[in-house]
Design a protein around this motif. Sequence first.
Motif, PDB file in Angstrom:
ATOM      1  N   PRO A 171      14.973 -30.809 -15.048  1.00 26.67           N
ATOM      2  CA  PRO A 171      15.391 -29.403 -15.150  1.00 26.67           C
ATOM      3  C   PRO A 171      15.671 -28.765 -13.796  1.00 26.67           C
ATOM      4  N   TYR A 172      16.235 -27.570 -13.840  1.00 30.68           N
ATOM      5  CA  TYR A 172      16.572 -26.812 -12.639  1.00 30.68           C
ATOM      6  C   TYR A 172      15.300 -26.422 -11.885  1.00 30.68           C
ATOM      7  N   ALA A 173      15.372 -26.454 -10.548  1.00 30.43           N
ATOM      8  CA  ALA A 173      14.238 -26.049  -9.718  1.00 30.43           C
ATOM      9  C   ALA A 173      14.492 -24.669  -9.141  1.00 30.43           C
ATOM     10  N   ALA A 174      13.500 -23.782  -9.214  1.00 29.26           N
ATOM     11  CA  ALA A 174      13.622 -22.426  -8.678  1.00 29.26           C
ATOM     12  C   ALA A 174      12.673 -22.257  -7.502  1.00 29.26           C
ATOM     13  N   LEU A 175      13.140 -21.561  -6.467  1.00 34.65           N
ATOM     14  CA  LEU A 175      12.314 -21.235  -5.308  1.00 34.65           C
ATOM     15  C   LEU A 175      11.769 -19.825  -5.489  1.00 34.65           C
ATOM     16  N   LEU A 176      10.440 -19.663  -5.343  1.00 33.28           N
ATOM     17  CA  LEU A 176       9.787 -18.384  -5.611  1.00 33.28           C
ATOM     18  C   LEU A 176       9.064 -17.868  -4.368  1.00 33.28           C
ATOM     19  N   VAL A 177       9.026 -16.552  -4.225  1.00 32.51           N
ATOM     20  CA  VAL A 177       8.264 -15.895  -3.166  1.00 32.51           C
ATOM     21  C   VAL A 177       7.221 -15.020  -3.846  1.00 32.51           C
ATOM     22  N   ASN A 178       5.946 -15.355  -3.654  1.00 30.69           N
ATOM     23  CA  ASN A 178       4.874 -14.666  -4.389  1.00 30.69           C
ATOM     24  C   ASN A 178       5.166 -14.618  -5.881  1.00 30.69           C
ATOM     25  N   LYS A 179       5.650 -15.772  -6.408  1.00 28.66           N
ATOM     26  CA  LYS A 179       5.951 -15.967  -7.825  1.00 28.66           C
ATOM     27  C   LYS A 179       7.135 -15.138  -8.310  1.00 28.66           C
ATOM     28  N   LYS A 180       7.901 -14.573  -7.384  1.00 26.22           N
ATOM     29  CA  LYS A 180       9.116 -13.850  -7.745  1.00 26.22           C
ATOM     30  C   LYS A 180      10.324 -14.685  -7.330  1.00 26.22           C
ATOM     31  N   GLY A 181      11.327 -14.737  -8.194  1.00 25.38           N
ATOM     32  CA  GLY A 181      12.511 -15.508  -7.862  1.00 25.38           C
ATOM     33  C   GLY A 181      13.509 -15.499  -8.989  1.00 25.38           C
ATOM     34  N   CYS A 182      14.473 -16.395  -8.896  1.00 23.60           N
ATOM     35  CA  CYS A 182      15.550 -16.468  -9.878  1.00 23.60           C
ATOM     36  C   CYS A 182      15.335 -17.685 -10.754  1.00 23.60           C
ATOM     37  N   ILE A 183      14.959 -17.441 -11.987  1.00 28.23           N
ATOM     38  CA  ILE A 183      14.628 -18.535 -12.888  1.00 28.23           C
ATOM     39  C   ILE A 183      15.882 -19.239 -13.395  1.00 28.23           C
TER      40      ILE A 183
END
Length: 225
Positions: free
Chosen positions: A108-120
């Motif tokens: 599946p697609y990998a998302a990069l998160l900052v403090n669990k915020k990001g683009c899913i």
Amino acid sequence: MKKLLLLLLFSLPLFAQNDSIPVVKPNLSLIGLNKLNFVYKGILNPFLVNVKDSKPFKVKGESVLQNIDGTYSIKPKTLKDTKVQVEIQTSDSTKVIEEHIFRTKELPYAALLVNKKGCINGECTIEMSSKELLNAEITVKLIDYLLDYNITVTSFRIHLSNSNGDFLDSFEVKGDKIPQDIYEAIAANDKATLIVIHKFTFASDIGLSIMKTPVVKIRRILETK
């Protein structure tokens, strides 16, 4: 009467043949993969092999690897069904080959998160204040990945630009958090309204290889003084 009796005699063997029931022998081998019975393409999918009565066996198959601890892994290269063959040496010195087939799914697609915020679901821009960036944790999430995994970000790059998209500064960070000194440099730059976090490295327990590196864009909210 003689003709009728003759027909009955010829009919009896036909019914006897149709009443036979085929017997299916149970497998001697069992593969412990996961409850969902599929593997992911491009990563190591660990599995165990158990053979009845501890008979000697060999495990074969395309993309099948044997680990040092005696377990096995499958790393499919395509989306074709993955086949694992177990060659068993029986007590009468004959060989039995059993084949196990597993469905192969795309990673599946990998998302990069900052403090669990990001683009899913793809690339977007999130909003954060400067204060939220101090010790902000950078993580990777595999979207809709159905098995357990562990991914740790080991380094990443921060790119700063103004509202016109002009480059202002960049920083190379070791670890998975924005440290104090880099946070202070970002906070002191009032023109830095867009922060891009990208070019990260990571360690994982599933032999992960990310083809398209995800990016997270942060529109910085400037605090009133």
